[in-house]
Design an enzyme around this catalytic site. Structure first.
Site, PDB file in Angstrom:
ATOM      1  N   LEU A 234       1.229   5.133   0.993  1.00  0.00           N
ATOM      2  CA  LEU A 234       0.753   6.020   2.052  1.00  0.00           C
ATOM      3  C   LEU A 234       1.109   7.656   1.724  1.00  0.00           C
ATOM      4  O   LEU A 234       1.948   8.045   0.960  1.00  0.00           O
ATOM      5  CB  LEU A 234       1.493   5.708   3.480  1.00  0.00           C
ATOM      6  CG  LEU A 234       1.361   4.271   3.875  1.00  0.00           C
ATOM      7  CD1 LEU A 234       2.388   4.544   5.160  1.00  0.00           C
ATOM      8  CD2 LEU A 234      -0.125   3.823   4.234  1.00  0.00           C
TER       9      LEU A 234
ATOM     10  N   GLU B 254       0.830  -1.218   0.032  1.00  0.00           N
ATOM     11  CA  GLU B 254      -0.103   0.136   0.132  1.00  0.00           C
ATOM     12  C   GLU B 254       0.888   1.368   0.113  1.00  0.00           C
ATOM     13  O   GLU B 254       1.905   1.247   0.582  1.00  0.00           O
ATOM     14  CB  GLU B 254      -0.971  -0.119   1.166  1.00  0.00           C
ATOM     15  CG  GLU B 254      -1.891   1.203   1.509  1.00  0.00           C
ATOM     16  CD  GLU B 254      -2.342   1.139   2.815  1.00  0.00           C
ATOM     17  OE1 GLU B 254      -3.158   2.073   3.247  1.00  0.00           O
ATOM     18  OE2 GLU B 254      -2.060   0.079   3.525  1.00  0.00           O
TER      19      GLU B 254
ATOM     20  N   ASP C  51      14.265  -2.053  13.105  1.00  0.00           N
ATOM     21  CA  ASP C  51      14.966  -0.934  12.316  1.00  0.00           C
ATOM     22  C   ASP C  51      14.363   0.306  12.221  1.00  0.00           C
ATOM     23  O   ASP C  51      14.503   0.824  11.410  1.00  0.00           O
ATOM     24  CB  ASP C  51      15.254  -1.771  11.013  1.00  0.00           C
ATOM     25  CG  ASP C  51      16.356  -0.838  10.047  1.00  0.00           C
ATOM     26  OD1 ASP C  51      17.260  -0.451  10.871  1.00  0.00           O
ATOM     27  OD2 ASP C  51      16.436  -0.969   8.806  1.00  0.00           O
TER      28      ASP C  51
END
Length: 280
Positions: free
Chosen positions: A86, A84, A187
């Site tokens: 954003l 997706e 991370d």
């Protein structure tokens, strides 16, 4: 367009209306934006096993996080990952408060052991995750010592500095209490945090379970969020030894940067080691 990617897009009912557009920030994988009839998506091209680990991490975070936005995995096949896209917006104190609250919620998801059910990667570096019941042992045996050895074998870490890190790793039980293993992004440097129209988002994970301060130390390594973030995250309960934990949990990502990007990170590793030694 690559035939495998074309087949993947067709299998998830996405019809491209343009070509792949490179996005900045892909130090390890190639990252692209693609316009389709169904809307914009982000596409990554990398080693297939690393992308499988990333996809699994995104799904785990998306399932566990009630407040943070995590992009949906739309498709995965043979070195291609479709996720997706954003819509980003500028951040601010309210966004940092929401990020702090969201991370606190994520870290409240507790597992049975430190580690993960399979290995993954942090950047290009293989990340061993075989579970251990004690967090100190996990930090020593799965994080510090393997990277120390890898850097030493590549000529990036001399025997003296390697020995200093080994001594610090062997002494963790003397000062660091064990803790329940929290679900981590793994991370969480600032480039993997986005502020979006739906709220703060986290991307590009290297998921496992360990001390929650691991994510916070990574977030402060290359810059730092503001006071609104820390007020929301600690919620009045910051560990009294946070500076020492910060120094410890920054050592692993610094060793990883040394391994990935070379000798320019050696001085940062040495400063982190000296900071830890100042507490002994």
């Amino acid at each position: 367009m690559d035939a495998t990617l074309s087949q993947l897009l067709e299998s998830i009912d996405l019809t491209p209306t343009g070509n792949l557009q490179p996005l900045s920030g892909g130090d390890i994988a190639a990252v692209y934006r693609l316009e389709t009839r169904q809307g914009q998506v982000v596409i990554k091209h990398d080693d297939a096993s690393r992308l499988r680990g990333e996809a699994e991490g995104l799904r785990a975070l998306r399932s566990a996080s009630g407040q943070l936005v995590v992009p949906e995995v739309l498709g995965l096949s043979a070195g291609w990952l479709v996720i997706e896209s954003l819509d980003t917006v500028p951040g601010g104190p309210q966004s940092e408060t929401a990020l702090g609250e969201g991370l606190r919620g994520l870290h409240s998801v507790i597992g049975d052991a430190h580690g993960w059910h399979q290995d993954n990667a942090c950047g290009r570096t293989p990340q061993p995750n075989a579970p251990l019941s004690d967090g100190r042992a996990f930090q020593r045996e799965r994080r510090l010592l393997p990277l120390c050895e890898a850097c030493h074998q590549c000529g990036l870490l001399d025997a003296a500095l390697r020995g200093r890190i080994d001594r610090l790793a062997q002494e963790l039980e003397r000062w660091l209490p064990d803790a329940p293993p929290s679900l981590l992004h793994g991370d969480l440097w600032s480039g993997n945090v986005l502020f979006t129209t739906k709220g703060p988002a986290i991307i590009d994970p290297a998921v496992y379970r360990h001390y929650p301060e691991v994510d916070i130390a990574m977030l402060t390594l290359f810059g730092s969020p503001g006071e609104a973030f820390f007020d929301a995250y600690w919620n009045g309960d910051a560990p009294t030894d946070w500076p020492r934990r910060e120094a410890l949990f920054q050592l692993y990502p610094l060793l990883n940067h040394l391994l990935l990007f070379g000798a320019s990170y050696r001085s940062a590793v040495e400063r982190s080691v000296a900071r830890l030694e100042s507490y002994t």
